[in-house]
Design a protein around this motif. Structure first.
Motif, mmCIF file in Angstrom:
data_model
loop_
_atom_site.group_PDB
_atom_site.id
_atom_site.type_symbol
_atom_site.label_atom_id
_atom_site.label_comp_id
_atom_site.label_asym_id
_atom_site.label_seq_id
_atom_site.Cartn_x
_atom_site.Cartn_y
_atom_site.Cartn_z
ATOM 1 N N THR A 105 0.831 -1.204 0.000
ATOM 2 C CA THR A 105 0.000 0.000 0.000
ATOM 3 C C THR A 105 0.866 1.254 0.000
ATOM 4 O O THR A 105 2.005 1.239 0.471
ATOM 5 N N LEU A 106 0.308 2.345 -0.512
ATOM 6 C CA LEU A 106 1.023 3.612 -0.553
ATOM 7 C C LEU A 106 1.336 4.142 0.848
ATOM 8 O O LEU A 106 2.455 4.612 1.079
ATOM 9 N N GLY A 138 5.809 5.241 4.666
ATOM 10 C CA GLY A 138 6.414 5.033 5.975
ATOM 11 C C GLY A 138 7.828 4.488 5.931
ATOM 12 O O GLY A 138 8.534 4.520 6.942
ATOM 13 N N HIS A 139 8.258 3.989 4.785
ATOM 14 C CA HIS A 139 9.628 3.499 4.624
ATOM 15 C C HIS A 139 10.519 4.680 4.238
ATOM 16 O O HIS A 139 10.872 4.866 3.069
ATOM 17 N N ILE A 140 10.877 5.490 5.217
ATOM 18 C CA ILE A 140 11.659 6.699 4.967
ATOM 19 C C ILE A 140 12.998 6.332 4.327
ATOM 20 O O ILE A 140 13.690 5.427 4.777
ATOM 21 N N GLY A 141 13.338 7.028 3.269
ATOM 22 C CA GLY A 141 14.617 6.780 2.611
ATOM 23 C C GLY A 141 14.560 5.806 1.462
ATOM 24 O O GLY A 141 15.560 5.606 0.775
ATOM 25 N N LEU A 142 13.412 5.173 1.232
ATOM 26 C CA LEU A 142 13.243 4.292 0.076
ATOM 27 C C LEU A 142 12.378 5.031 -0.934
ATOM 28 O O LEU A 142 11.153 5.129 -0.768
ATOM 29 N N ARG A 143 12.996 5.551 -1.974
ATOM 30 C CA ARG A 143 12.300 6.489 -2.839
ATOM 31 C C ARG A 143 12.699 6.330 -4.316
ATOM 32 O O ARG A 143 13.691 5.683 -4.641
ATOM 33 N N LEU A 193 9.058 -4.122 -10.972
ATOM 34 C CA LEU A 193 10.239 -4.712 -10.355
ATOM 35 C C LEU A 193 10.199 -6.223 -10.537
ATOM 36 O O LEU A 193 9.148 -6.815 -10.764
ATOM 37 N N SER A 194 11.340 -6.864 -10.422
ATOM 38 C CA SER A 194 11.495 -8.249 -10.881
ATOM 39 C C SER A 194 10.655 -9.266 -10.134
ATOM 40 O O SER A 194 10.522 -10.401 -10.579
ATOM 41 N N TYR A 195 10.051 -8.882 -9.003
ATOM 42 C CA TYR A 195 9.173 -9.802 -8.271
ATOM 43 C C TYR A 195 7.702 -9.506 -8.560
ATOM 44 O O TYR A 195 6.804 -10.023 -7.886
ATOM 45 N N GLY A 196 7.435 -8.641 -9.572
ATOM 46 C CA GLY A 196 6.080 -8.410 -10.031
ATOM 47 C C GLY A 196 5.409 -7.164 -9.502
ATOM 48 O O GLY A 196 4.207 -6.957 -9.723
ATOM 49 N N ASP A 197 6.146 -6.282 -8.839
ATOM 50 C CA ASP A 197 5.600 -5.065 -8.229
ATOM 51 C C ASP A 197 5.504 -3.960 -9.285
ATOM 52 O O ASP A 197 6.523 -3.428 -9.725
ATOM 53 N N SER A 198 4.274 -3.569 -9.660
ATOM 54 C CA SER A 198 4.083 -2.537 -10.665
ATOM 55 C C SER A 198 3.864 -1.151 -10.059
ATOM 56 O O SER A 198 3.658 -0.181 -10.786
ATOM 57 N N LYS A 199 3.925 -1.047 -8.733
ATOM 58 C CA LYS A 199 3.761 0.232 -8.045
ATOM 59 C C LYS A 199 5.084 0.763 -7.490
ATOM 60 O O LYS A 199 5.280 1.966 -7.367
ATOM 61 N N GLY A 200 5.977 -0.152 -7.122
ATOM 62 C CA GLY A 200 7.239 0.251 -6.502
ATOM 63 C C GLY A 200 7.171 0.295 -4.992
ATOM 64 O O GLY A 200 8.162 0.626 -4.338
ATOM 65 N N TYR A 201 6.020 -0.049 -4.414
ATOM 66 C CA TYR A 201 5.868 0.026 -2.964
ATOM 67 C C TYR A 201 6.859 -0.874 -2.228
ATOM 68 O O TYR A 201 7.314 -0.553 -1.143
ATOM 69 N N LEU A 207 9.896 10.301 -4.553
ATOM 70 C CA LEU A 207 8.545 9.728 -4.596
ATOM 71 C C LEU A 207 8.517 8.360 -3.922
ATOM 72 O O LEU A 207 9.468 7.593 -4.042
ATOM 73 N N PRO A 208 7.421 7.997 -3.237
ATOM 74 C CA PRO A 208 7.329 6.686 -2.597
ATOM 75 C C PRO A 208 6.921 5.572 -3.555
ATOM 76 O O PRO A 208 6.906 4.404 -3.180
ATOM 77 N N ASP A 209 6.583 5.928 -4.800
ATOM 78 C CA ASP A 209 6.186 4.941 -5.794
ATOM 79 C C ASP A 209 6.694 5.368 -7.173
ATOM 80 O O ASP A 209 7.299 6.433 -7.326
ATOM 81 N N PHE A 210 6.456 4.527 -8.169
ATOM 82 C CA PHE A 210 6.955 4.821 -9.505
ATOM 83 C C PHE A 210 6.399 6.138 -10.040
ATOM 84 O O PHE A 210 5.236 6.464 -9.787
ATOM 85 N N PRO A 211 7.192 6.885 -10.815
ATOM 86 C CA PRO A 211 6.665 8.077 -11.488
ATOM 87 C C PRO A 211 5.492 7.707 -12.393
ATOM 88 O O PRO A 211 5.441 6.604 -12.937
ATOM 89 N N THR A 212 4.565 8.636 -12.552
ATOM 90 C CA THR A 212 3.362 8.372 -13.358
ATOM 91 C C THR A 212 3.467 8.958 -14.763
ATOM 92 O O THR A 212 2.464 9.080 -15.459
#
Length: 331
Positions: free
Chosen positions: A147-148, A153-158, A258-266, A172-177
Motif C-alpha cells: 500500500t502507498l 512510511g519506509h523513509i529513505g526508500l524512494r 520490479l522483478s518480483y512483479g511489483d508494478s507500483k514500486g511500494y 517519490l514513494p512509488d513509480f513516477p506516473t
C-alpha cells in the motif's frame, strides 16, 4: 596539554563520508541473505561488489574475494537490488539497464552509487562511527509492502523521475506516473543504529534501527535498544528507462515493474553483505576525508575503471534475462 574527559568528548574526530561507484558483478536470481542456498532464488537482482558473491555466503567475505567492481579495492562487500523491467503493451518484458551517476568516473559498466556517510551529504560529523563487522548483513524495505501509506512510511526508500542524471528531487514513494526524460533513480537508505550484538537477525532487519530522514539529512540519535552508530549506507541506482519512452502505454499507465512483479514500486528493497578487508572501513570512518578525496591511499586503496569492469562472476542460473520475455524470470 592535559585533556579533561569533557574536552575529549567535545573534540571528537571528524568522520569520513564515502561516495563511490561499483560496476555490475552479476545479474541473476541469487539472494544469499533472504534465500541462502536457493538456486535460483525467486527474482532477479542487480548485484555489484566483490566476486565472492554466491548462493551461500558465510564467514569473513573480505578475506574471500579476489577482485571487486567497486572503486575501493579493499571493498569486497556485495550490494544488490531488485531489477527493473519494462512491460510492453503486448505483455512481454524487457530488462532495464542501469547507468552511472554523473559524479562517477566515465565508463563504469552499470554504475550503482554507494554511500557510507556519517552526518549528511554535505559534511562530515563528529560522532564515533563503528564499522560493520565480518559476517554482518542486513536488508531494507520489503517486497510484501502493498500500500502507498506503508511505502510512505519506509523513509529513505524512494524514486526520482530524472530530467538528467543530476536530478535529485522530488523523491517519490512509488513509480513516477509519466515518462522521465533522464530515466528513473531508485534510492535505498539503510538503518544505521546497531544493537551491538547480532550480525544478522531472522528478518535481517531487527538487529538494526532506522533514524534515517529524507534525502541525506542528518539522522536522529540512536535509541538505547540500538546504541551503536554505524555508517549510514545508501545506494543510488539509475535505470535507463529512456529507451522505452516512445513505448509508453496509450492509457498513461505505468509500464515498469520490479522483478518480483511489483508494478507500483511500494516494495522496493535492497540487501547488503559486509566485506571490507581487515580494518579498512574503520580506518576510513576514523578519517576526515570526503568522497574521492578518500581514494589513492588517503586512506583507502582505489582502482581504475578498467579494473572495476574486469571483475565479474559466472552466473549460477542458466536463463535468458535480456531478450523480450513472455514472463518475469521466476514468475
Amino acid at each position: 596539554m592535559k585533556w579533561s574527559p569533557l574536552a575529549l568528548a567535545l573534540a571528537g574526530p571528524s568522520q569520513a563520508a564515502l561516495r563511490f561507484g561499483c560496476s555490475t558483478v552479476s545479474i541473476q536470481r541469487l539472494d544469499p541473505v533472504v534465500q541462502p542456498g536457493m538456486v535460483p532464488s525467486s527474482h532477479v537482482h542487480q548485484i555489484v561488489g566483490g566476486n565472492a558473491f554466491n548462493a551461500t555466503m558465510t564467514g569473513d567475505i573480505g578475506e574471500q574475494g579476489t577482485c571487486t567492481t567497486c572503486t575501493f579495492s579493499e571493498d569486497f562487500s556485495n550490494y544488490w537490488t531488485a531489477v527493473l523491467f519494462f512491460k510492453h503493451q503486448n505483455g512481454t518484458y524487457k530488462r532495464v539497464p542501469i547507468m552511472q551517476n554523473t559524479a562517477l568516473p566515465n565508463g563504469i559498466t552499470g554504475g550503482m552509487t554507494v554511500y557510507y556517510t556519517q552526518q549528511d551529504f554535505n559534511s562530515n560529523g563528529n560522532q564515533k562511527i563503528t564499522a560493520f563487522k565480518p559476517g554482518f548483513r542486513m536488508t531494507v524495505g520489503a517486497p510484501t509492502t502493498e500500500t502507498l501509506p506503508e511505502a510512505k512510511g519506509h523513509i529513505g526508500l524512494r524514486f526520482v523521475c530524472l530530467d538528467n542524471k543530476g536530478t535529485r528531487f522530488p523523491e517519490l514513494p512509488d513509480f513516477p506516473t509519466k515518462s522521465c526524460k533522464g530515466g528513473i533513480m531508485t534510492v535505498h537508505h539503510f538503518p544505521s543504529c546497531w544493537d551491538g550484538k547480532n550480525l544478522d537477525s531472522p528478518d535481517h532487519q531487527s538487529h538494526m534501527y532506522s533514524t534515517t530522514k529524507e534525502a541525506f539529512q542528518a539522522a536522529g540519535p540512536c535509541p538505547a535498544s540500538h546504541p551503536v552508530r554505524m555508517p549510514q549506507l545508501a545506494y543510488e541506482t539509475l535505470w535507463d528507462t529512456t529507451q522505452f519512452n516512445n513505448m509508453w502505454p496509450s492509457d498513461g499507465s505505468n509500464p515498469f515493474v520490479l522483478s518480483y512483479g511489483d508494478s507500483k514500486g511500494y516494495g522496493t528493497h535492497a540487501d547488503y553483505i559486509f566485506g571490507w578487508k581487515g580494518d579498512s572501513l574503520q580506518r576510513a570512518m576514523d578519517s576526515s576525508c570526503m568522497f574521492n578525496a578518500c581514494e589513492n591511499g588517503r586512506p583507502l586503496k582505489s582502482q581504475g575503471v578498467a579494473e572495476m569492469n574486469k571483475c565479474a562472476i559466472k552466473s549460477s542460473v542458466t536463463e535468458n534475462i535480456d531478450a523480450w520475455l513472455p514472463k518475469l524470470p521466476g514468475m
